[in-house]
Design an enzyme around this catalytic site. Sequence first.
Site, PDB file in Angstrom:
ATOM      1  N   ARG A   1      21.923  -3.676   2.984  1.00 49.61           N
ATOM      2  CA  ARG A   1      21.949  -4.172   1.614  1.00 49.61           C
ATOM      3  C   ARG A   1      22.808  -5.430   1.529  1.00 49.61           C
ATOM      4  O   ARG A   1      23.996  -5.409   1.819  1.00 49.61           O
ATOM      5  CB  ARG A   1      22.483  -3.080   0.681  1.00 49.61           C
ATOM      6  CG  ARG A   1      21.475  -1.924   0.527  1.00 49.61           C
ATOM      7  CD  ARG A   1      22.028  -0.736  -0.222  1.00 49.61           C
ATOM      8  NE  ARG A   1      22.295  -1.025  -1.626  1.00 49.61           N
ATOM      9  CZ  ARG A   1      21.362  -1.041  -2.579  1.00 49.61           C
ATOM     10  NH1 ARG A   1      20.102  -0.800  -2.284  1.00 49.61           N
ATOM     11  NH2 ARG A   1      21.687  -1.292  -3.825  1.00 49.61           N
TER      12      ARG A   1
ATOM     13  N   CYS B   1       2.844  -2.996   2.710  1.00 52.51           N
ATOM     14  CA  CYS B   1       3.648  -2.606   3.877  1.00 52.51           C
ATOM     15  C   CYS B   1       3.108  -3.197   5.173  1.00 52.51           C
ATOM     16  O   CYS B   1       3.808  -3.220   6.174  1.00 52.51           O
ATOM     17  CB  CYS B   1       3.700  -1.092   3.997  1.00 52.51           C
ATOM     18  SG  CYS B   1       4.585  -0.322   2.624  1.00 52.51           S
TER      19      CYS B   1
ATOM     20  N   GLY C   1      16.111  -1.323 -10.705  1.00 58.12           N
ATOM     21  CA  GLY C   1      16.244   0.127 -10.703  1.00 58.12           C
ATOM     22  C   GLY C   1      16.255   0.775  -9.339  1.00 58.12           C
ATOM     23  O   GLY C   1      16.422   1.981  -9.239  1.00 58.12           O
TER      24      GLY C   1
ATOM     25  N   ARG D   1      19.466  15.865  -1.770  1.00 58.40           N
ATOM     26  CA  ARG D   1      18.811  16.264  -3.012  1.00 58.40           C
ATOM     27  C   ARG D   1      17.284  16.206  -2.914  1.00 58.40           C
ATOM     28  O   ARG D   1      16.731  15.393  -2.176  1.00 58.40           O
ATOM     29  CB  ARG D   1      19.327  15.434  -4.194  1.00 58.40           C
ATOM     30  CG  ARG D   1      18.846  14.009  -4.249  1.00 58.40           C
ATOM     31  CD  ARG D   1      19.408  13.313  -5.498  1.00 58.40           C
ATOM     32  NE  ARG D   1      19.268  11.865  -5.397  1.00 58.40           N
ATOM     33  CZ  ARG D   1      18.158  11.191  -5.707  1.00 58.40           C
ATOM     34  NH1 ARG D   1      17.087  11.810  -6.142  1.00 58.40           N
ATOM     35  NH2 ARG D   1      18.131   9.873  -5.585  1.00 58.40           N
TER      36      ARG D   1
ATOM     37  N   CYS E   1      12.699  10.717   2.955  1.00 59.92           N
ATOM     38  CA  CYS E   1      12.025   9.530   2.412  1.00 59.92           C
ATOM     39  C   CYS E   1      12.736   8.299   2.985  1.00 59.92           C
ATOM     40  O   CYS E   1      13.962   8.239   2.990  1.00 59.92           O
ATOM     41  CB  CYS E   1      12.150   9.481   0.889  1.00 59.92           C
ATOM     42  SG  CYS E   1      11.745  11.040   0.062  1.00 59.92           S
ATOM     43  N   CYS E   2      11.968   7.304   3.442  1.00 64.18           N
ATOM     44  CA  CYS E   2      12.639   6.103   3.927  1.00 64.18           C
ATOM     45  C   CYS E   2      13.279   5.390   2.745  1.00 64.18           C
ATOM     46  O   CYS E   2      12.862   5.559   1.599  1.00 64.18           O
ATOM     47  CB  CYS E   2      11.666   5.184   4.665  1.00 64.18           C
ATOM     48  SG  CYS E   2      10.567   4.234   3.612  1.00 64.18           S
TER      49      CYS E   2
END
Lengths: 372, 372
Positions: free
Chosen positions: B6, B70, B105, B177, B188-189
Site C-alpha cells: 500500500r 484482471c 471504500g 472474519r 480472499c486475495c
Amino acid sequence: MIRFGRHPERSVADLGREAVLGLIQGMNLDRERIQAAYGSSVFGGPLVSQRILKEIGMTGIPCYNMENACASGATAFHMAWLAVGMGLYDVVLVVGVEQLSTFGGGALPIPADDIEGHHGIVMPGVYAMRAQRYMKEYGAKPEDFALVTVKNRYHGSMNPYAQFQEPVTLEEVMASRMVAEPFNLLQCCAGNGDGAAAVLVCASEIAKELSDKAITVKASHITSGYFKGGYRDLTWPEITYRAVHKAYEMAGVGPEDIDLVELHDAFTIAEILYYETMGFCGRGEGYKFLKDGKSYLGGQVAVNVSGGLMSRGHPLGSTGVAQIAEMFWQLTGQAGKRQVQNARIGMTHVTGGGISGVDNGACGVHIFAATQ
Amino acid sequence: MIRFGRHPERSVADLGREAVLGLIQGMNLDRERIQAAYGSSVFGGPLVSQRILKEIGMTGIPCYNMENACASGATAFHMAWLAVGMGLYDVVLVVGVEQLSTFGGGALPIPADDIEGHHGIVMPGVYAMRAQRYMKEYGAKPEDFALVTVKNRYHGSMNPYAQFQEPVTLEEVMASRMVAEPFNLLQCCAGNGDGAAAVLVCASEIAKELSDKAITVKASHITSGYFKGGYRDLTWPEITYRAVHKAYEMAGVGPEDIDLVELHDAFTIAEILYYETMGFCGRGEGYKFLKDGKSYLGGQVAVNVSGGLMSRGHPLGSTGVAQIAEMFWQLTGQAGKRQVQNARIGMTHVTGGGISGVDNGACGVHIFAATQ
C-alpha cells in the site's frame, strides 16, 4: 456509427451495441466471421468490448481494450490492422465508445498527480496560449479562429450522425460566452457527448468476399509526445508533425495527394495549426487558407467534412473510429450531401491527452485509399 | 517489479517508474533500444505508459495502453509478443501498474449497468457459490480451501516482492472474519494493494545480445467469456479450460510437462478448480491434490510459488506482468529460496472481470520455456 449526442439514460454497452449491430446488419454480415474485437474507450470502465458484444451474443472471442486518450480509437484500429496484417486473424471488429454525459461536473477529471492541470493548464488554457502566440506571431484575429467553427458546423449540418447539426454564423460564435481568451464557448469542442462507432478490418481478399464496398489502409502510425521541459514552440504541434509525416512516408504520398482529412479540431486554433503541420500551406498561413475557402468541401482539401470534433462531437474513445467510418463513406461515394467529389485518398488524425502542460500524450494517423 | 503493498502517497507514474528503472538498470540496458511500450492498468487512468515513461525521460515512442480487467497484464504482453513476432519492433517494454490503495471504500466499483453486481453477485459472492457447489459435489470442507492460503502465504514468505510475507496457519485463516461463506477474509486475495512490474520482450537473436538471461515464449493466448444465460456448472471455469488448452496446443505441451504455474488464486476455491481445469488432477480431486502437497514447492507442479494473488497481492493491471517476471526468475534460476529445482517449463494464467454473474470477461495464458 450512432448519432453522437447526450444519452445519459443509456449504458456504454448499449451505445456500442447499436453501432456494432448497425455495421453487421448494414453489411448483412455473418457475425461468426468476426474473430476478435478491439475496443477503445477512455472512461468506459473495464472490458468495454466484452460488455458490448455480450449485448448481442457475440461471446468467447479474443477481446482487447485500448486506451490512449483522444487517440484511443486510432490505437484500437492500429492494433486490429497489425493483427490482420500479420495473419493472426482475417476479420476483426473495431469498436470505439464513450459516454461523457453521465460525468458529474461536465468536465473531464484531472489526475491527482497532474500538477499543471491543477494549476489551470487544462485543455482550454493550453490551446488558448497556442492561439495567443499565433496571433502575436502571424497577425491573426480571434475572428479568424472562429471561422473554423463556422466551417465545421456548416459541414456537420450535412451529417446525420453529428451531435450539432445547426449551422452557426461568425457573429453567433463570437457572441457565445468567453471560456479562455480568445476562445468563446463555440470555439471549443463539446466534451459532454456520448457516441459509438464500429468498423470492420479484414484481409483484402476477404473484403471482396464480404462486401462490394471497401477501402484500403495505406498507413497506420501511433506515437507519443516528447514531454520536453523548458521552452516549446506553441504554434508547432510537433507530435502531429512527426506522426503525419511518418504516415505520408508509409503511404508514399504527400499533402498534395490528400483529398480529405478528418483532423482533431478540439479547439479552433488546433485545426489551423494542423493545416500548417500537415503541409497543406506554409507556417502562419493557416488562417488565410481557411478564409480563402481552401479547407471547405469543394476546396483544395476538404477538412472535417463530417463536422469534425466541433460539430460531430467528441466522445473520446469513439472519435478515432468515427473518423474512419467517415473515410469509408467518403471513399466509397456514400457520404450524401457532404460527399467530396472524386475522393481518392483521405487521412484521419487524432491527438490528445495532456501531460506536462502543452504536450500531447498520444497521436494516431491513418491514410486510406479508395479501393476501386 | 516493485514490492506490492500500500503506497497511497505515491502516484501511478511513480510506481511504474520504479519497476521500469529496475528493469533497465538491472539489465544495464541502453534505453534507446526500447522501441515501443505496452502499458496495462484497469483503473490507472488515461495514458498510463506515457505517464510512467515521462518520469524517466523515455518519450516519443509508440505507447499502447491495454485494459482487460484482471487479464490486462497478460493482454499487454500478448500485444507486445505479437508486434515483435511480426517484426514491427525488435525490443519492446511491457509495464503493468495499478494503485488500489487510493480507492475510497477499499472495494472495486460496480459499473452502473451491472445489474447482477448491484444485487450482490460481486466477486466474493460468485466464488463462494462455486465453493458451496464444490463442497456439495465432492465432499470438500471449508478447511480444505483454507489450505490454499496456507500454502501461498508460505511460498510468499520467500518472496521479497510479496505484499504479505508472513506465513499463516490453518487456524489463523479459519479464525479470520467471515466474508462470504465459506470464505474467511484470508481466503480472499487483497484488492487494496499497489504494484508495478515490467518485462522486456525482444526477438530471440536480440535477446542473446542484450542479456545472458532470457526465457522463450512458447504460447500466448487471450480469450473472453461466453456469458451464457441459464444453468452453468459452477465448478468448471470454462474460460480457463479453453484458454489453457489452446495454449498447450500452441506450445505442444501438456499438463505433465509443466514445472510451475502462476495462476489466478483470487479466492481459495479458484486455485483448486484450476488444478482440475488445467489437467493436473481429475475433477473433484483438486483439494486432495493440495492436501497431498502436490502443488507445493517441491511437489508435482509448483503452484504460485511467488505467493500468488493471495500473498504477492493483486494490483490488477500489474498481476499478469508480475507472473511473467516470476517465470523469468524461476526459469533462469534466480528465484532464491523459492527456486523450483530444474524448472524448464512454466505457465501463467490470469482471468477475471465479472459480467453477467458468474462468467469471467477475459482470460490470458502464457507458456514459457527455459532458453538454455
